[in-house]
Design a protein around this motif. Structure first.
Motif, PDB file in Angstrom:
ATOM      1  N   ASP A  25       0.870  -1.177   0.000  1.00  0.00           N
ATOM      2  CA  ASP A  25       0.000   0.000   0.000  1.00  0.00           C
ATOM      3  C   ASP A  25       0.908   1.229   0.000  1.00  0.00           C
ATOM      4  O   ASP A  25       1.406   1.650   1.043  1.00  0.00           O
ATOM      5  N   LEU A  26       1.150   1.798  -1.173  1.00  0.00           N
ATOM      6  CA  LEU A  26       2.155   2.849  -1.316  1.00  0.00           C
ATOM      7  C   LEU A  26       1.765   4.171  -0.671  1.00  0.00           C
ATOM      8  O   LEU A  26       2.625   4.994  -0.374  1.00  0.00           O
ATOM      9  N   GLN A  27       0.471   4.385  -0.467  1.00  0.00           N
ATOM     10  CA  GLN A  27       0.037   5.693   0.023  1.00  0.00           C
ATOM     11  C   GLN A  27      -0.724   5.622   1.348  1.00  0.00           C
ATOM     12  O   GLN A  27      -1.348   6.580   1.757  1.00  0.00           O
ATOM     13  N   GLY A  28      -0.661   4.462   1.991  1.00  0.00           N
ATOM     14  CA  GLY A  28      -1.233   4.327   3.325  1.00  0.00           C
ATOM     15  C   GLY A  28      -2.731   4.502   3.391  1.00  0.00           C
ATOM     16  O   GLY A  28      -3.246   5.059   4.375  1.00  0.00           O
ATOM     17  N   ILE A  29      -3.448   4.006   2.380  1.00  0.00           N
ATOM     18  CA  ILE A  29      -4.906   4.194   2.361  1.00  0.00           C
ATOM     19  C   ILE A  29      -5.664   2.952   2.814  1.00  0.00           C
ATOM     20  O   ILE A  29      -6.884   2.926   2.809  1.00  0.00           O
ATOM     21  N   GLY A  30      -4.924   1.931   3.217  1.00  0.00           N
ATOM     22  CA  GLY A  30      -5.573   0.705   3.683  1.00  0.00           C
ATOM     23  C   GLY A  30      -5.689  -0.329   2.576  1.00  0.00           C
ATOM     24  O   GLY A  30      -5.502  -0.024   1.400  1.00  0.00           O
ATOM     25  N   THR A  31      -5.981  -1.563   2.962  1.00  0.00           N
ATOM     26  CA  THR A  31      -6.091  -2.645   1.983  1.00  0.00           C
ATOM     27  C   THR A  31      -7.292  -2.439   1.074  1.00  0.00           C
ATOM     28  O   THR A  31      -8.195  -1.654   1.376  1.00  0.00           O
ATOM     29  N   THR A  32      -7.278  -3.157  -0.042  1.00  0.00           N
ATOM     30  CA  THR A  32      -8.349  -3.021  -1.023  1.00  0.00           C
ATOM     31  C   THR A  32      -8.893  -4.390  -1.407  1.00  0.00           C
ATOM     32  O   THR A  32      -8.178  -5.392  -1.313  1.00  0.00           O
ATOM     33  N   GLY A  33     -10.127  -4.418  -1.830  1.00  0.00           N
ATOM     34  CA  GLY A  33     -10.758  -5.666  -2.254  1.00  0.00           C
ATOM     35  C   GLY A  33     -10.857  -5.798  -3.750  1.00  0.00           C
ATOM     36  O   GLY A  33     -11.644  -6.599  -4.251  1.00  0.00           O
ATOM     37  N   THR A  34     -10.076  -5.025  -4.488  1.00  0.00           N
ATOM     38  CA  THR A  34     -10.096  -5.110  -5.954  1.00  0.00           C
ATOM     39  C   THR A  34      -8.684  -5.385  -6.472  1.00  0.00           C
ATOM     40  O   THR A  34      -8.031  -4.499  -7.019  1.00  0.00           O
ATOM     41  N   LEU A  35      -8.258  -6.624  -6.293  1.00  0.00           N
ATOM     42  CA  LEU A  35      -6.899  -6.999  -6.658  1.00  0.00           C
ATOM     43  C   LEU A  35      -6.840  -8.148  -7.669  1.00  0.00           C
ATOM     44  O   LEU A  35      -5.754  -8.605  -8.019  1.00  0.00           O
ATOM     45  N   ALA A  36      -7.980  -8.620  -8.132  1.00  0.00           N
ATOM     46  CA  ALA A  36      -7.987  -9.822  -8.964  1.00  0.00           C
ATOM     47  C   ALA A  36      -7.223  -9.634 -10.280  1.00  0.00           C
ATOM     48  O   ALA A  36      -6.366 -10.452 -10.631  1.00  0.00           O
ATOM     49  N   LEU A  37      -7.536  -8.587 -11.027  1.00  0.00           N
ATOM     50  CA  LEU A  37      -6.902  -8.408 -12.332  1.00  0.00           C
ATOM     51  C   LEU A  37      -5.407  -8.163 -12.197  1.00  0.00           C
ATOM     52  O   LEU A  37      -4.597  -8.764 -12.918  1.00  0.00           O
ATOM     53  N   SER A  38      -5.025  -7.306 -11.280  1.00  0.00           N
ATOM     54  CA  SER A  38      -3.598  -7.013 -11.111  1.00  0.00           C
ATOM     55  C   SER A  38      -2.844  -8.253 -10.641  1.00  0.00           C
ATOM     56  O   SER A  38      -1.701  -8.493 -11.058  1.00  0.00           O
ATOM     57  N   THR A  39      -3.475  -9.058  -9.789  1.00  0.00           N
ATOM     58  CA  THR A  39      -2.845 -10.295  -9.327  1.00  0.00           C
ATOM     59  C   THR A  39      -2.673 -11.267 -10.490  1.00  0.00           C
ATOM     60  O   THR A  39      -1.628 -11.912 -10.632  1.00  0.00           O
ATOM     61  N   LEU A  40      -3.682 -11.360 -11.340  1.00  0.00           N
ATOM     62  CA  LEU A  40      -3.596 -12.228 -12.517  1.00  0.00           C
ATOM     63  C   LEU A  40      -2.432 -11.814 -13.413  1.00  0.00           C
ATOM     64  O   LEU A  40      -1.643 -12.655 -13.866  1.00  0.00           O
ATOM     65  N   ILE A  41      -2.301 -10.523 -13.666  1.00  0.00           N
ATOM     66  CA  ILE A  41      -1.211 -10.026 -14.514  1.00  0.00           C
ATOM     67  C   ILE A  41       0.141 -10.332 -13.873  1.00  0.00           C
ATOM     68  O   ILE A  41       1.080 -10.773 -14.544  1.00  0.00           O
ATOM     69  N   ALA A  42       0.250 -10.130 -12.566  1.00  0.00           N
ATOM     70  CA  ALA A  42       1.506 -10.400 -11.871  1.00  0.00           C
ATOM     71  C   ALA A  42       1.860 -11.879 -11.933  1.00  0.00           C
ATOM     72  O   ALA A  42       3.023 -12.246 -12.165  1.00  0.00           O
ATOM     73  N   LEU A  43       0.876 -12.754 -11.743  1.00  0.00           N
ATOM     74  CA  LEU A  43       1.119 -14.196 -11.793  1.00  0.00           C
ATOM     75  C   LEU A  43       1.575 -14.639 -13.183  1.00  0.00           C
ATOM     76  O   LEU A  43       2.522 -15.417 -13.319  1.00  0.00           O
TER      77      LEU A  43
END
Length: 199
Positions: free
Chosen positions: A85-103
């Motif tokens: 979390d680069l800006q300290g705004i707390g965790t997020t529940g929208t990580l599916a697409l970015s996780t897929l790309i990273a994997l």
């Protein structure tokens, strides 16, 4: 201000809304090891929404990896992703697409475009979800140093709500599906056979 995104960082930045309600940038750092198909995560603690959405990405990959590349293995490799979390705004529940790309990227050794931020989300079936408050989202991306934005085709209807000078600050890259987003994140066209034979 310090830029959260730059050309030299080999990570996968993603744009989302944190638990605080604020908009910001997250960064994903991934690793692949020999193993038996485990998926481990750090940086999201025990946050249920964040863990569920990252599980969505891994489940989608297990079911659809051949549509991206026959070289991706979800049974003989273990994957580890650290969410920052680069800006300290707390965790997020929208990580599916970015996780897929990273994997996919770590599995195939394919880097994403420099200064790219990922916007949008997918469901477990691969359905695209549009970006809410598009203009505000793009402004935060600009302030964070992004130069390229991967954006779902479902959000193109909202381009008219974005100031022209803000739109012109980016190279906007539209994607039509989850698989298309992976290819576009690498700077590829999914239909380009000269690229696909390399996978």
């Amino acid at each position: 201000m310090n830029k959260a995104i730059n050309d030299a960082v080999p990570f996968w930045p993603v744009f989302s809304r944190g638990k605080s309600g604020m908009l910001g940038i997250y960064r994903l750092e991934s690793q692949m090891l020999s193993g038996n198909g485990k998926f481990e995560r750090s940086g999201i603690c025990s946050d249920r929404d964040a863990r569920e959405t990252s599980n969505t990405a891994f489940s989608f990959l297990k079911a659809n990896s051949n549509r991206i590349s026959g070289s991706i293995s979800t049974t003989s490799k273990d994957y580890i992703i650290n969410y920052q979390d680069l800006q300290g705004i707390g965790t997020t529940g929208t990580l599916a697409l970015s996780t897929l790309i990273a994997l996919c990227s770590i599995s195939l050794g394919k880097p994403t475009l420099s200064s790219l931020v990922v916007m949008g989300e997918i469901s477990i079936s691969g359905t695209l979800m549009k970006v809410e408050e598009l203009a505000n989202c793009l402004q935060v991306c600009l302030d964070s140093g992004a130069k390229k934005v991967l954006i779902p085709a479902t959000s193109m209807v909202d381009f008219a709500t974005v100031p022209v000078e803000l739109m012109s600050a980016f190279q906007l890259i539209s994607y039509q599906s989850a698989e298309d987003a992976v290819y576009k994140a690498w700077g590829w066209n999914r239909n380009d056979k000269s690229k696909r034979h390399c996978l």
